[in-house]
Write an enzyme that holds these catalytic residues in place. Structure first.
Site, PDB file in Angstrom:
ATOM      1  N   GLU A 133       0.838  -1.204   0.000  1.00  0.00           N
ATOM      2  CA  GLU A 133       0.000   0.000   0.000  1.00  0.00           C
ATOM      3  C   GLU A 133       0.875   1.257   0.000  1.00  0.00           C
ATOM      4  O   GLU A 133       1.818   1.361   0.784  1.00  0.00           O
ATOM      5  CB  GLU A 133      -0.898  -0.020   1.238  1.00  0.00           C
ATOM      6  N   LYS A 141      -9.666   1.471  -3.313  1.00  0.00           N
ATOM      7  CA  LYS A 141     -10.129   0.975  -2.014  1.00  0.00           C
ATOM      8  C   LYS A 141     -11.565   1.416  -1.753  1.00  0.00           C
ATOM      9  O   LYS A 141     -11.927   2.579  -1.917  1.00  0.00           O
ATOM     10  CB  LYS A 141      -9.209   1.488  -0.909  1.00  0.00           C
ATOM     11  N   CYS A 143      -5.144  -2.958   2.906  1.00  0.00           N
ATOM     12  CA  CYS A 143      -5.032  -2.823   4.362  1.00  0.00           C
ATOM     13  C   CYS A 143      -6.197  -3.509   5.062  1.00  0.00           C
ATOM     14  O   CYS A 143      -6.404  -4.704   4.888  1.00  0.00           O
ATOM     15  CB  CYS A 143      -4.906  -1.351   4.754  1.00  0.00           C
TER      16      CYS A 143
END
Length: 526
Positions: free
Chosen positions: A272, A339, A389
């Protein structure tokens, strides 16, 4: 005299809360040391036994204390991001962690208070009631206000005997089964004078029957091999306070470009925000240094690289770029995953809390959300589904990617993370166990490429095949076997989300409430 008498219950209540909080703090240990899965069942049984004997008010107090100790001990690392990196005064950072833990524990307090009010004194009905209320409390914590399901009870069982139920009922279902077993154990182990010999025997017998009924469900394979990929996972190990530093960024980016270029295999994955700048901020030459090794004509390798994307006009996203000469994702051979499940305070500011974020010195993002159901990235016939994440906490959301049918379903998942915000803490081990639970639910391998750890290859049965030492800079090369086929969890969660367990739990509680009301109804006079 009245003043002394009022102090005694208050002191007793404070003592109960502190004892429960200590038990909750111990309850957080199996989420790191998963070989201690038995400890979570033992502590849960002690809590259930207490709730079976306490009044509704005191049971709620015990639940609040237990939950606060559990979450505070298990997520204390939030303090590091607030104080060390955010510059929030230490006292305020501690208060924020305690406030978050105490606030989220109100769900458990309500659950145990209702349990003490509705319990009937019979082992099996009481166990089902506790499981339903426990499930409702965990669903509320995991869904409401964007959700924070970190340390959901089922994660403590990732190496335990209940892990085999994951492809059937998921992590929340495992937590409910744990609550059933704990309640039955509490009934079986209670002194005969408290529960009665019949209840003791009934609790033990029901526990044995439940284990025998569930055991055939465990250990089944619902997926089959689809292909093999050679992969290389990159661990950048950039300290969080160096990530955006102008004097440190060039060296980190140069190392990343060299690692991407030299990495062997079919697929290379970088974590990330491995590139913490927009492509336009890098400049054409620097951007080409990252992309050309994977997009040049005749190149066989592909890459997934974490970076921000977007513009001031359209907004920004926390994204993964897929680079491949064969992907056909666009004319520029560029795949993009944005995301969807953003982190409160980190990637968006909840309404009414801007005052809190303005107290910190953190470069907070205000990102746009990507689609819930995103296409996979094609690599040598495998369909690789990225997530970023803590998106891998939400198994029901990952399951939605199977809704298009088996032909378009992911065969491999890839998690790119940066939890450098939380230092060298238990957060790394906890996140690894979360990813392992996802592989059990979905029966898909998970490739984890992280900044500081845990960078790992996990197979479809939750076994870590290879792992880099945390807080080291390097690459991890290995093989991953893609899988196809659908687990029962995927079949129901991809269509209905978390509604099935929610409705089942509500039905159980409603039935017990009706039974309790009927039991309290006075007999008709003759």
């Amino acid at each position: 005299m009245s003043r002394l008498s009022s102090r005694a219950p208050a002191a007793a209540g404070a003592g109960l809360w502190l004892v429960a909080a200590a038990g909750g703090a111990l309850f957080s240990l199996p989420f790191v040391h998963t070989g201690a899965w038995w400890a979570s069942l033992l502590l849960l049984a002690l809590l259930a036994g207490a709730a079976q004997r306490l009044s509704p008010g005191r049971a709620a107090l015990a639940g609040w204390g237990f939950g606060t100790g559990w979450l505070a001990a298990g997520t204390w690392w939030i303090y590091i991001s607030l104080h060390v990196y955010g510059g929030l005064p230490a006292a305020l950072a501690v208060a924020a962690v305690l406030a978050l833990s105490g606030g989220l524990s109100l769900y458990l307090a309500l659950a145990l208070g209702v349990f003490a009010r509705l319990r009937r004194g019979r082992p099996l009905p009481d166990a089902l009631l506790l499981a339903a209320l426990w499930l409702l409390a965990e669903l509320a914590r995991g869904v409401l206000f964007t959700g924070f399901p970190w340390l959901a009870t089922g994660y403590a069982q990732v190496d335990g005997p209940l892990a085999g139920l994951a492809p059937w009922i998921g992590v929340y279902g495992i937590g409910a089964v744990a609550a059933v077993l704990a309640s039955l154990a509490a009934s079986a182990l209670a002194p005969a004078g408290v529960r009665g010999p019949a209840a003791v025997r009934g609790g033990a017998g029901a526990a044995v029957v439940l284990v025998l009924l569930l055991s055939p469900l465990a250990g089944r394979d619902f997926s089959r091999p689809s292909g093999q990929l050679a992969v290389t996972l990159i661990q950048t190990n950039v300290a969080q306070d160096d990530k955006f530093a102008a004097d440190k960024m060039p060296e980190a980016l140069e190392w990343l470009a060299q690692a991407l270029q030299a990495a062997p295999g079919d697929l290379v994955i970088a974590p990330e925000t491995a590139i913490p700048l927009l492509p336009a901020q890098l400049g054409p030459e620097a951007w080409q240094a990252f992309t050309l090794p994977f997009t040049a004509e005749g190149t066989r390798r592909a890459a997934l690289v974490g970076l921000p994307l977007g513009s001031f006009e359209d907004g920004y996203t926390n994204s993964v770029a897929g680079l491949s000469a064969e992907s056909g994702a666009s004319e520029q051979r560029f795949y993009r995953y944005d995301k969807h499940h953003l982190v409160p305070f980190g990637e968006f500011i909840p309404t009414g809390f801007r005052w809190f974020t303005e107290m910190m010195n953190i470069p907070l993002g205000d990102f746009n959300r990507g689609p819930l159901v995103a296409p996979s990235f094609g690599v040598r016939g495998e369909r690789v589904a990225p997530n970023i994440c803590y998106e891998d906490l939400f198994g029901e959301e990952l399951a939605r990617r199977f809704a298009a049918g088996e032909g378009a379903a992911p065969t491999v998942f890839a998690n790119v993370s940066n939890i450098g915000w939380f230092g060298d803490t238990i957060a790394i081990a906890q996140h690894l166990h979360i990813s392992r639970m996802r592989t059990l639910e979905l029966q898909r391998p998970m490739l984890r490429s992280t900044n500081t750890g845990a960078t790992a290859i996990i197979d479809h049965r939750g076994v870590v095949q290879a792992q880099l030492a945390p807080f080291t800079r390097g690459t991890l090369a290995g093989q991953v076997q893609g899988r196809e086929g659908l687990t029962p969890f995927v079949r129901w969660a991809s269509r209905f989300g978390l509604w099935p367990p929610l409705l089942i739990a509500l039905a159980v509680v409603a039935a017990m409430a009706v039974a309790a009301a009927v039991g309290r109804r006075p007999a008709a006079s003759s």
